[in-house]
Design a protein around this motif. Structure first.
Motif, PDB file in Angstrom:
ATOM      1  N   LEU A   1      34.978  51.840  54.050  1.00 16.00           N
ATOM      2  CA  LEU A   1      33.368  52.697  53.219  1.00 16.00           C
ATOM      3  C   LEU A   1      32.450  51.640  53.567  1.00 16.00           C
ATOM      4  N   LEU A   2      31.161  51.691  54.010  1.00 13.45           N
ATOM      5  CA  LEU A   2      30.329  50.505  53.991  1.00 13.45           C
ATOM      6  C   LEU A   2      28.657  51.214  53.032  1.00 13.45           C
ATOM      7  N   HIS A   3      29.067  51.095  51.728  1.00 14.24           N
ATOM      8  CA  HIS A   3      27.759  51.422  51.013  1.00 14.24           C
ATOM      9  C   HIS A   3      26.778  50.550  51.489  1.00 14.24           C
ATOM     10  N   CYS A   4      25.280  51.355  51.551  1.00 13.96           N
ATOM     11  CA  CYS A   4      23.975  51.122  52.365  1.00 13.96           C
ATOM     12  C   CYS A   4      22.516  50.834  50.972  1.00 13.96           C
ATOM     13  N   GLY A   5      22.190  49.546  51.141  1.00 10.05           N
ATOM     14  CA  GLY A   5      21.152  49.605  49.621  1.00 10.05           C
ATOM     15  C   GLY A   5      19.968  50.881  49.608  1.00 10.05           C
TER      16      GLY A   5
ATOM     17  N   HIS B   1      22.060  53.417  59.806  1.00  9.75           N
ATOM     18  CA  HIS B   1      22.458  52.766  60.820  1.00  9.75           C
ATOM     19  C   HIS B   1      22.440  50.817  60.712  1.00  9.75           C
ATOM     20  N   ALA B   2      23.714  50.685  60.409  1.00  3.28           N
ATOM     21  CA  ALA B   2      23.865  49.050  60.001  1.00  3.28           C
ATOM     22  C   ALA B   2      24.045  48.400  61.145  1.00  3.28           C
TER      23      ALA B   2
ATOM     24  N   CYS C   1      29.828  54.527  57.394  1.00  4.62           N
ATOM     25  CA  CYS C   1      28.497  54.431  56.415  1.00  4.62           C
ATOM     26  C   CYS C   1      27.421  55.521  56.089  1.00  4.62           C
ATOM     27  N   PRO C   2      27.496  55.881  55.594  1.00  2.00           N
ATOM     28  CA  PRO C   2      27.099  57.216  54.387  1.00  2.00           C
ATOM     29  C   PRO C   2      25.106  56.266  54.488  1.00  2.00           C
TER      30      PRO C   2
ATOM     31  N   GLY D   1      24.299  49.111  47.099  1.00  2.00           N
ATOM     32  CA  GLY D   1      25.520  49.020  47.431  1.00  2.00           C
ATOM     33  C   GLY D   1      26.641  48.162  47.367  1.00  2.00           C
ATOM     34  N   GLY D   2      26.542  47.187  46.601  1.00  2.00           N
ATOM     35  CA  GLY D   2      27.480  46.582  45.548  1.00  2.00           C
ATOM     36  C   GLY D   2      27.984  47.671  44.772  1.00  2.00           C
ATOM     37  N   MET D   3      26.565  48.034  43.679  1.00  2.00           N
ATOM     38  CA  MET D   3      27.083  49.064  42.274  1.00  2.00           C
ATOM     39  C   MET D   3      28.006  50.180  42.929  1.00  2.00           C
ATOM     40  N   GLN D   4      27.317  50.422  44.150  1.00  2.00           N
ATOM     41  CA  GLN D   4      28.548  51.746  44.484  1.00  2.00           C
ATOM     42  C   GLN D   4      30.341  51.293  44.501  1.00  2.00           C
TER      43      GLN D   4
END
Length: 372
Positions: free
Chosen positions: A107-111, A117-118, A149-150, A210-213
């Motif tokens: 799971l890739l969390h975005c900023g 669209h990573a 990535c959502p 995303g790092g927080m998530q």
């Protein structure tokens, strides 16, 4: 540029090694990388020295994004603070193939301002914001893993946010959109995982918001997260960060066109949005990099007798400010940044005092934490 490539290679390798480490590892393992972008790699990979040089900017989506998939939750989504969304959509993109056991998902969390669209894919060949990190043999190896990535709750790239139509009248939510927290964004992402039939992800990975998530996911859903990677994130928002985000919001909300957040049928609060982006850009890089990259250089033909821009760094900020115009919704910045300001993983300890130790005690997975 050689230094930049070496630094990126080192960080990519650290991410890849964390994702690829033994899935059955019993003891929690935390790798901490700290310092500037250059120092991150140097501290972890030996005595190599990397100077801060001209880094390539990530490729963010512009205009209307296409090629993503949508998960629609048609049930009321109750928010952490008591508010409710009658229904919710989560836009997402995937790379790689989910295996039969559905246990190879990342799971890739975005900023804050990034879309789903990573990386480029068949549905959208445009370069993504993590293009160099996703693909066969890369940090997030799609020959092994399925990367998902959502787009964030509150965003403007397909997920429900202030610019989305209100289910009652079809008009944009605008100022009516309820406040939410980072944990609500994470919960919406795990509803997406439920929809995809994924019980447990191999890893959660994210940078900035995303790092927080990723930290939040590891502590909130410990049995569903195998390991986590947090880049430039935190477990509790720092007051200095809150101050900068306040200034960004104030820039937008002071724009005469803001209209309390209900500007969708009129002029965009463009001037405020430009300034907000410029303020944010100042925080994205270290003082050393600003010095090495720009110094006090003036651009050719600069008029030193006027009050207009004359330094290269000023032009850079003006250029960055323009990137959000007609691309990122000002309300998304305001709502999401408020969620960031209120972010904390603290929970009451045995004495009833807020404690990060208590709040993170469930996050016992192997972890990679990078401070840039």
């Amino acid at each position: 540029m050689a230094a930049v490539r070496s630094t990126r290679w080192a960080v990519c390798r650290a991410i890849r090694r964390t994702c690829a480490c033994d899935r059955q590892q019993r003891q929690p393992r935390v790798v901490l990388l700290q310092g500037s972008v250059g120092n991150v790699a140097a501290q972890h990979w030996g005595n190599r020295r990397f100077a801060a040089t001209a880094e390539k900017e990530p490729s963010y989506a512009t205009g209307k994004l296409s090629g993503y998939q949508v998960f629609h939750c048609n049930k009321p989504f109750k928010l952490h603070n008591g508010g409710v969304l009658p229904e919710m959509t989560v836009a997402y993109e995937t790379w790689g193939v989910l295996n039969a056991n559905k246990d190879n998902a990342i799971l890739l969390h975005c900023g804050m301002s990034a879309s789903s669209h990573a990386c480029s894919n068949e549905n959208n060949p445009a370069r993504g914001w993590w293009e160099d990190f996703i693909g066969p043999g890369k940090a997030l190896d799609t020959s092994i893993f399925c990367v998902i990535c959502p787009n964030n709750l509150g965003g403007c790239f397909g997920s429900t946010g202030p610019s989305s139509p209100h289910p009652e009248d079809g008009k944009p939510w605008g100022s009516r959109f309820p406040r939410f927290d980072v944990v609500d964004q994470v919960r919406s992402q795990f509803l997406l995982l439920d929809h995809l039939g994924i019980e447990r992800v191999h890893a959660c990975v994210g940078a900035s918001l995303g790092g927080m998530q990723s930290v939040c996911a590891a502590a909130t859903f410990p049995s569903r997260v195998g390991k986590f990677i947090s880049i430039s994130g935190c477990a509790k928002s720092f007051p200095g960060s809150i101050a900068f985000r306040h200034a960004q919001r104030h820039a937008i909300m002071s724009d005469p066109n803001f209209n309390g957040g209900d500007y969708y049928d009129a002029e965009l609060p463009e001037a405020g949005l430009r300034l907000a982006r410029q303020i944010g850009t100042i925080t994205y890089r270290s003082g050393q990099e600003w010095q090495d990259r720009f110094g006090q250089s003036k651009f050719p033909g600069a008029d030193s007798l006027s009050l207009k821009e004359e330094f290269v760094i000023e032009r850079y900020l003006v250029h960055q400010g323009g990137k959000w115009v007609n691309n990122y919704d000002p309300n998304s910045m305001i709502w999401i940044s408020k969620a960031q300001d209120n972010f904390t993983m603290e929970k009451p300890d045995k004495d009833g005092k807020p404690s990060l130790i208590a709040g993170l005690e469930e996050a016992m997975q192997p972890a990679l934490v990078i401070g840039v």
